[in-house]
Scaffold this active site. Sequence first.
Site, PDB file in Angstrom:
ATOM      1  N   GLY A 197      -8.783   6.091   6.926  1.00  0.00           N
ATOM      2  CA  GLY A 197      -8.590   4.646   7.311  1.00  0.00           C
ATOM      3  C   GLY A 197      -9.984   3.766   7.993  1.00  0.00           C
ATOM      4  O   GLY A 197     -10.436   2.726   8.549  1.00  0.00           O
ATOM      5  N   PRO A 229     -10.899  10.266   4.325  1.00  0.00           N
ATOM      6  CA  PRO A 229     -10.249   8.997   4.560  1.00  0.00           C
ATOM      7  C   PRO A 229      -9.884   8.922   2.451  1.00  0.00           C
ATOM      8  O   PRO A 229     -10.083   9.870   1.487  1.00  0.00           O
ATOM      9  CB  PRO A 229     -12.024   9.027   4.060  1.00  0.00           C
ATOM     10  N   ARG A 236      -9.480   5.039   1.186  1.00  0.00           N
ATOM     11  CA  ARG A 236      -9.541   3.758   0.803  1.00  0.00           C
ATOM     12  C   ARG A 236     -11.235   4.285   0.376  1.00  0.00           C
ATOM     13  O   ARG A 236     -11.474   3.743  -0.411  1.00  0.00           O
ATOM     14  CB  ARG A 236      -9.342   2.946   1.557  1.00  0.00           C
ATOM     15  N   ARG A 274      -1.211  -6.173  -2.220  1.00  0.00           N
ATOM     16  CA  ARG A 274      -1.693  -5.780  -1.127  1.00  0.00           C
ATOM     17  C   ARG A 274      -1.411  -7.037  -0.867  1.00  0.00           C
ATOM     18  O   ARG A 274      -1.995  -7.863   0.013  1.00  0.00           O
ATOM     19  CB  ARG A 274      -2.321  -5.241  -1.464  1.00  0.00           C
ATOM     20  N   CYS A 297       7.914 -13.795 -11.911  1.00  0.00           N
ATOM     21  CA  CYS A 297       8.984 -15.129 -11.386  1.00  0.00           C
ATOM     22  C   CYS A 297       9.070 -15.434  -9.556  1.00  0.00           C
ATOM     23  O   CYS A 297       9.641 -14.642  -9.285  1.00  0.00           O
ATOM     24  CB  CYS A 297       9.711 -14.640 -11.766  1.00  0.00           C
ATOM     25  N   GLU A 298       7.626 -15.558  -9.372  1.00  0.00           N
ATOM     26  CA  GLU A 298       7.667 -15.464  -7.551  1.00  0.00           C
ATOM     27  C   GLU A 298       6.358 -16.178  -6.942  1.00  0.00           C
ATOM     28  O   GLU A 298       5.594 -16.000  -7.539  1.00  0.00           O
ATOM     29  CB  GLU A 298       7.523 -13.837  -6.795  1.00  0.00           C
ATOM     30  N   TYR A 347      -5.087   2.195  -3.047  1.00  0.00           N
ATOM     31  CA  TYR A 347      -3.452   1.523  -2.848  1.00  0.00           C
ATOM     32  C   TYR A 347      -3.532   0.828  -4.478  1.00  0.00           C
ATOM     33  O   TYR A 347      -2.311  -0.733  -3.491  1.00  0.00           O
ATOM     34  CB  TYR A 347      -3.232   0.756  -1.446  1.00  0.00           C
TER      35      TYR A 347
HETATM   36  N1  LLP Z   1      -4.633   9.407   6.789  1.00  0.00           N
HETATM   37  C1  LLP Z   1      -3.471  10.014   6.872  1.00  0.00           C
HETATM   38  C2  LLP Z   1      -2.072  10.818   7.745  1.00  0.00           C
HETATM   39  C3  LLP Z   1      -3.110   8.691   6.365  1.00  0.00           C
HETATM   40  O1  LLP Z   1      -1.229   8.128   6.566  1.00  0.00           O
HETATM   41  C4  LLP Z   1      -3.561   7.805   5.652  1.00  0.00           C
HETATM   42  C5  LLP Z   1      -2.874   6.478   4.974  1.00  0.00           C
HETATM   43  C6  LLP Z   1      -4.935   7.947   5.602  1.00  0.00           C
HETATM   44  C7  LLP Z   1      -5.489   9.276   6.160  1.00  0.00           C
HETATM   45  C8  LLP Z   1      -5.848   7.540   4.597  1.00  0.00           C
HETATM   46  O2  LLP Z   1      -5.809   6.158   4.791  1.00  0.00           O
HETATM   47  P1  LLP Z   1      -7.078   4.859   4.251  1.00  0.00           P
HETATM   48  O3  LLP Z   1      -8.878   5.974   5.119  1.00  0.00           O
HETATM   49  O4  LLP Z   1      -6.624   4.982   3.236  1.00  0.00           O
HETATM   50  O5  LLP Z   1      -6.892   4.027   4.949  1.00  0.00           O
HETATM   51  N2  LLP Z   1      -1.229   0.784   1.608  1.00  0.00           N
HETATM   52  C9  LLP Z   1      -1.982   0.029   2.162  1.00  0.00           C
HETATM   53  C10 LLP Z   1      -2.536   1.449   3.714  1.00  0.00           C
HETATM   54  C11 LLP Z   1      -1.513   2.488   3.697  1.00  0.00           C
HETATM   55  C12 LLP Z   1      -1.987   3.344   4.175  1.00  0.00           C
HETATM   56  C13 LLP Z   1      -1.148   4.894   5.362  1.00  0.00           C
HETATM   57  N3  LLP Z   1      -1.399   5.830   5.124  1.00  0.00           N
HETATM   58  C14 LLP Z   1      -2.950  -0.455   2.223  1.00  0.00           C
HETATM   59  O6  LLP Z   1      -3.141  -0.565   0.495  1.00  0.00           O
HETATM   60  O7  LLP Z   1      -3.825  -0.983   2.450  1.00  0.00           O
END
Ligand code: LLP
Length: 463
Positions: A278, A321, A323, A360, A391-392, A421
Amino acid sequence: MSRSAHPAGPRHADVLPEGHYSAPPADLNKLDEKVWSRTVGRDQDGVATVGGITVTRLAEEFGTPAYFLDEADFRARCRAWADAFGKDADVFYAGKAFLSRAVVRWLHEEGLNLDVCSGGELTTALDAGMPAERIAFHGNNKSLAEIEKAVRVGVGRIVLDSFQEIARVAHVAQAQGRRQRVQIRVTVGVEAHTHEFIATAHEDQKFGIALGGGQAAEAVRRALKLDGLELIGIHSHIGSQIFDMAGFEVSARRVVQLLAEVRDEHGVELPEIDLGGGLGIAYTSEDDPREPHEIAKALSDIVTRECGAAGLRTPRISVEPGRAIVGPTAFTLYEVGTVKPLEGLRTYVSVDGGMSDNIRTALYDAEYSVALVSRTSDAESMLSRVVGKHCESGDIVVRDAFLPADLAPGDLIAVPATGAYCRSMASNYNHALRPPVVAVKDGEARVIVRRETEEDLLRLDVG
Ligand code: LLP
């Protein structure tokens, strides 16, 4: 490439329709290193390069739209995370951000573990040689087939997300004569400051088991009783694209409280806690993400302090991590098509991709940066909106951007920080062909995920 002039679009000084932007940047040609991957720059002719290759050459060879992934940057970020957390902690890359066989090999080589959340991700990971014991398996509704496979191949941990799943995984493990290492995912009741759809630790949502009301304590009670399970720890993921460490601190504190309750009730000190992923990245020059070593220190300090206060041995910490590792390492390259100035509003710049390669913006109101990369320009800046070819009217890639007023069809523009993502959430909407991912490193570029073809589309259409 065409350089034909078109009527100048509305300038920032003329109008400032509502939007999320500040003044135009002083230098539109500058590629801010905050949002571009590390080997991106411009050559002496002003053409942007990555890994030593010009974007014009990349576009010729691989076409547009396409994602270009800076392999050296990806590997450096893996190492930075691994070094920051050191030997007493584990970093699991969250494969949902972007996963391919090449990426799995890089992770393996750089010593990272992998978090997968579907049978498809698990298959990709195993196929590319990630040892099963370094894989964590997630998901709020794992199918029986997925659980059976995860247990059979021996994944290092399954993260349990519900009471039903506790029973189901225990049953599968016992039937296979195994004891599966598991963590329990809890929701700690933290409101993370991010978009509602990517916040996951408040209680009114589908993930995890609530700490409040004794639910998580009951889950631990059940898991400890089942022979098929070896409960190794507690998991908490509070959301995504978060900058403020306060949410992680509250989360860590509440998870440690649970560990203390478990010790008091069962005489067991669970050896691990996972604080999820996150961590936010810079999509625009205004974002200020933290470095992995700051994050590691903040998390380890809080866990050590809270455990000390509770008289617990400090558990092994893990993080996930996605992202923060892959996000900054790629950009999407587009060719400019229609350029439509709307007097008194802004100029709509259409590109040859759109919401099918980057959902996104439409889904989360995400902000992105964009730059003209096939040349530099001394033209004044025009307030622009980069839109796709779908088409949006919500098909927006960059809602508010300043681009040079001489932008013309045939120019190449690029959107940085699209490593996470974007390809993983890409779709075939309007029967668009999903773009390739091309890894670039030390003057060499190679396709790691190929472009979809019309034959691919027709192959699935068996009616
Ligand atoms: N661990 C778990 C249990 C998760 O559900 C997620 C993301 C991560 C780690 C990794 O999170 P990150 O470090 O990548 O923020 N599609 C959305 C993000 C959805 C994240 C879902 N879970 C976007 O494009 O912002």
